[in-house]
Scaffold this motif. Structure first.
Motif, PDB file in Angstrom:
ATOM      1  N   GLU A 121      -6.747   3.952  -7.198  1.00  0.00           N
ATOM      2  CA  GLU A 121      -8.072   3.407  -7.500  1.00  0.00           C
ATOM      3  C   GLU A 121      -8.426   3.654  -8.961  1.00  0.00           C
ATOM      4  OE1 GLU A 121     -12.499   4.551  -5.943  1.00  0.00           O
ATOM      5  OE2 GLU A 121     -10.927   4.365  -4.429  1.00  0.00           O
ATOM      6  N   ALA A 122      -8.112   4.872  -9.438  1.00  0.00           N
ATOM      7  CA  ALA A 122      -8.377   5.199 -10.839  1.00  0.00           C
ATOM      8  C   ALA A 122      -7.513   4.356 -11.767  1.00  0.00           C
ATOM      9  CB  ALA A 122      -8.115   6.692 -11.082  1.00  0.00           C
ATOM     10  N   LEU A 123      -6.255   4.116 -11.365  1.00  0.00           N
ATOM     11  CA  LEU A 123      -5.377   3.282 -12.177  1.00  0.00           C
ATOM     12  C   LEU A 123      -5.878   1.848 -12.235  1.00  0.00           C
ATOM     13  CD1 LEU A 123      -1.866   4.601 -11.041  1.00  0.00           C
ATOM     14  CD2 LEU A 123      -3.100   5.128 -13.157  1.00  0.00           C
ATOM     15  N   VAL A 124      -6.418   1.367 -11.126  1.00  0.00           N
ATOM     16  CA  VAL A 124      -7.006   0.018 -11.106  1.00  0.00           C
ATOM     17  C   VAL A 124      -8.168  -0.047 -12.096  1.00  0.00           C
ATOM     18  CG1 VAL A 124      -8.361  -1.609  -9.726  1.00  0.00           C
ATOM     19  CG2 VAL A 124      -6.300  -0.568  -8.771  1.00  0.00           C
ATOM     20  N   THR A 125      -9.019   0.992 -12.052  1.00  0.00           N
ATOM     21  CA  THR A 125     -10.167   1.038 -12.970  1.00  0.00           C
ATOM     22  C   THR A 125      -9.703   1.098 -14.416  1.00  0.00           C
ATOM     23  OG1 THR A 125     -11.504   2.179 -11.294  1.00  0.00           O
ATOM     24  CG2 THR A 125     -12.253   2.315 -13.578  1.00  0.00           C
ATOM     25  N   GLY A 126      -8.719   1.978 -14.696  1.00  0.00           N
ATOM     26  CA  GLY A 126      -8.214   2.113 -16.060  1.00  0.00           C
ATOM     27  C   GLY A 126      -7.571   0.832 -16.559  1.00  0.00           C
ATOM     28  N   THR A 127      -6.763   0.202 -15.704  1.00  0.00           N
ATOM     29  CA  THR A 127      -6.110  -1.056 -16.080  1.00  0.00           C
ATOM     30  C   THR A 127      -7.144  -2.154 -16.321  1.00  0.00           C
ATOM     31  OG1 THR A 127      -4.169  -0.455 -14.764  1.00  0.00           O
ATOM     32  CG2 THR A 127      -4.411  -2.768 -15.380  1.00  0.00           C
ATOM     33  N   THR A 128      -8.150  -2.199 -15.458  1.00  0.00           N
ATOM     34  CA  THR A 128      -9.233  -3.173 -15.632  1.00  0.00           C
ATOM     35  C   THR A 128      -9.948  -2.958 -16.963  1.00  0.00           C
ATOM     36  OG1 THR A 128      -9.582  -3.285 -13.242  1.00  0.00           O
ATOM     37  CG2 THR A 128     -11.356  -4.085 -14.629  1.00  0.00           C
ATOM     38  N   ASN A 129     -10.175  -1.690 -17.297  1.00  0.00           N
ATOM     39  CA  ASN A 129     -10.868  -1.381 -18.556  1.00  0.00           C
ATOM     40  C   ASN A 129     -10.037  -1.774 -19.770  1.00  0.00           C
ATOM     41  OD1 ASN A 129     -13.095  -0.396 -17.235  1.00  0.00           O
ATOM     42  ND2 ASN A 129     -12.476   1.742 -17.360  1.00  0.00           N
ATOM     43  N   ILE A 130      -8.713  -1.698 -19.627  1.00  0.00           N
ATOM     44  CA  ILE A 130      -7.847  -2.144 -20.724  1.00  0.00           C
ATOM     45  C   ILE A 130      -7.907  -3.663 -20.855  1.00  0.00           C
ATOM     46  CG2 ILE A 130      -5.446  -2.365 -21.477  1.00  0.00           C
ATOM     47  CD1 ILE A 130      -4.948   0.402 -20.242  1.00  0.00           C
ATOM     48  N   LEU A 131      -7.731  -4.343 -19.718  1.00  0.00           N
ATOM     49  CA  LEU A 131      -7.695  -5.814 -19.739  1.00  0.00           C
ATOM     50  C   LEU A 131      -9.037  -6.421 -20.138  1.00  0.00           C
ATOM     51  CD1 LEU A 131      -5.560  -6.479 -16.529  1.00  0.00           C
ATOM     52  CD2 LEU A 131      -4.820  -6.561 -18.923  1.00  0.00           C
ATOM     53  N   GLN A 132     -10.145  -5.762 -19.776  1.00  0.00           N
ATOM     54  CA  GLN A 132     -11.451  -6.330 -20.099  1.00  0.00           C
ATOM     55  C   GLN A 132     -11.679  -6.384 -21.606  1.00  0.00           C
ATOM     56  OE1 GLN A 132     -14.058  -3.557 -18.089  1.00  0.00           O
ATOM     57  NE2 GLN A 132     -14.589  -2.500 -19.969  1.00  0.00           N
TER      58      GLN A 132
END
Length: 455
Positions: free
Chosen positions: A249-260
């Motif tokens: 879940e944290a990796l999803v959040t971190g990846t999303t924050n990178i892509l955003q």
């Protein structure tokens, strides 16, 4: 040495009192950590908007590394508390030792992956103009990944037996050392943004060593011993049953924050990343009470589940939700009213001062979603307690996709449109997570306690 079990007995007792007690200690420690991030931002803001942008660009990398430790720490706290509630201390101690080893193994993989991905991430975000500063800031986190990950795990171990004060001390020591070292390394030794990264990493290393000392010296109720240790796949699977999905879940959040950041840059240029991230420091600070309440709720309600007292578990979760809404709403209103002076803290340099008006507007928009973001974090914690970590991860993945889709659409118009989309997405996230946790909790009774493989 005589062990003090008062905190563990409190955790196993009346849920409202236990949650308040543990959350109060955790709120203070989380507050210091967030103030620590403010201090980082303050000192690096004096270097100019390009260095500030570099820090903003790389913050998801730091988040991914530390959140991995936090995720495994949540897995350890939930499973150990559950076993304590059952009265199975032998299993609890195996869980503690295997959690530490699991953290060390995970840190090697995470650090290697981040080292390989730094340049591709910068290329993906189109941020070549701040490449040198970005790499300098994030390298210490990669080099000291084991300390950052173990810091979250040790904090989780301490919470698992209700030791909120010791968990608080570990986190405060880390943050305090960081704040003290920031000006020395950034300006005194002329290390620039790299100094901010090393200050954070050294603070984590020393505070982790303190937590391990308490365990290795036999001061805690749950023993942590590696004499004759052999990894136990079944025990690690139990931790990963909750910690794995939470980490994912944290990796999803971190990846999303990178892509955003791709869409933020498309909407307003490279500097837009700073215009988005700097005001976001305040919502991050504002939901500290909700995060602390959630972290306190996990061991208390997990222990109640281990005791097969589902009424006490549900009472604890309902109380946590009410407390979170009340506190975060009051903080959001305060931040909205004082947005102008609050942003003045970060606009001391000439290049930053020219952005102040827009920074204030962004912060006031962010205030709208603060209570909902607190509920999003709390809802995830509730699903950890209910042994539905995979559902929480799936929900966060859905939310991440919705977030990126909304940002992509908004970036076609303007930076202001993207901020409005941000508010809508975070409101949706809070409603989604709380709706799911409520739906699952309704189905739980003594005959039907949801479990996942390894739990």
């Amino acid at each position: 040495m005589k062990k003090d079990d008062r905190e563990m007995r409190r955790m196993l007792g009346e849920p409202k009192k236990a949650i308040r007690s543990l959350a109060a200690a955790l709120s203070l420690s989380y507050l210091v950590i967030q103030l620590n991030i403010f201090v980082d931002t303050f000192w690096t803001s004096g270097l100019g908007d390009m260095d500030m942008t570099a820090v903003s660009m790389m913050s998801p990398i730091y988040w991914i590394i530390t959140a991995t430790g936090v995720g495994l720490g949540v897995g350890a706290a939930s499973t150990i508390s559950f076993r304590i509630g059952e009265g199975n201390m032998e299993r609890a101690e195996k869980l503690a030792a295997n959690s530490v080893v699991l953290g060390l193994l995970t840190s090697v993989f995470v650090s290697a992956a981040m080292m390989l991905l730094i340049d591709p991430i910068i290329d993906l975000m189109g941020a070549d103009e701040v490449r040198d500063g970005s790499v300098a800031y994030v390298f210490p986190f990669i080099a000291m990944g084991s300390a950052l990950i173990l810091n979250g795990i040790i904090s989780g171990l301490l919470r698992s037996e209700g030791a909120g004060r010791k968990s608080m001390i570990v986190l405060i020591v880390s943050a305090t050392l960081n704040m003290a070292l920031d000006p020395v390394l950034i300006y005194g030794l002329g290390m620039g943004v790299a100094g901010a990264g090393w200050a954070t990493s050294v603070g984590a290393l020393i505070s982790t060593a303190l937590g391990l000392y308490w365990y290795m010296s036999g001061r805690m109720n749950v023993a942590l011993s590696f004499r004759g240790f052999r990894p136990d796949r079944g025990v690690m699977a139990e931790v990963m049953g909750i910690g794995g999905p939470r980490t994912a879940e944290a990796l999803v959040t971190g990846t999303t924050n990178i892509l955003q950041r791709i869409f933020i840059i498309a909407a307003g240029g490279t500097v837009a990343v700073m215009l988005y991230n700097v005001p976001f420091r305040y919502p991050t600070l504002a939901i500290v009470p909700a995060e602390a309440i959630g972290a306190a709720m996990i061991p208390v309600c997990s222990a109640a589940l281990g005791q097969k007292d589902t009424a006490k578990m549900k009472l604890g979760m309902l109380y946590s939700a009410k407390l979170s809404i009340a506190i975060t709403s009051a903080i959001a209103l305060t931040v909205f009213v004082f947005a102008d002076p609050l942003m003045g803290v970060f606009t001391t340099s000439e290049s930053m001062a020219s952005h102040k008006e827009e920074l204030v507007w962004v912060l006031r928009m962010f205030c709208i979603f603060i209570p909902f973001d607190g509920l999003r974090k709390l809802g995830s914690c509730m699903l950890q307690v209910l042994r539905r970590s995979k559902l929480s991860t799936a929900a966060m993945l859905l939310w991440g996709v919705c977030k990126l889709t909304a940002y992509a659409a908004a970036s076609l118009y303007s930076f202001e449109a993207l901020i409005i989309a941000c508010v809508g997405v975070y409101v949706f996230g809070g409603i989604l997570m709380m709706g799911l946790s409520y739906h699952v909790s309704k189905k739980v009774d003594e005959r039907h306690m949801p479990r996942e493989p390894g739990c």
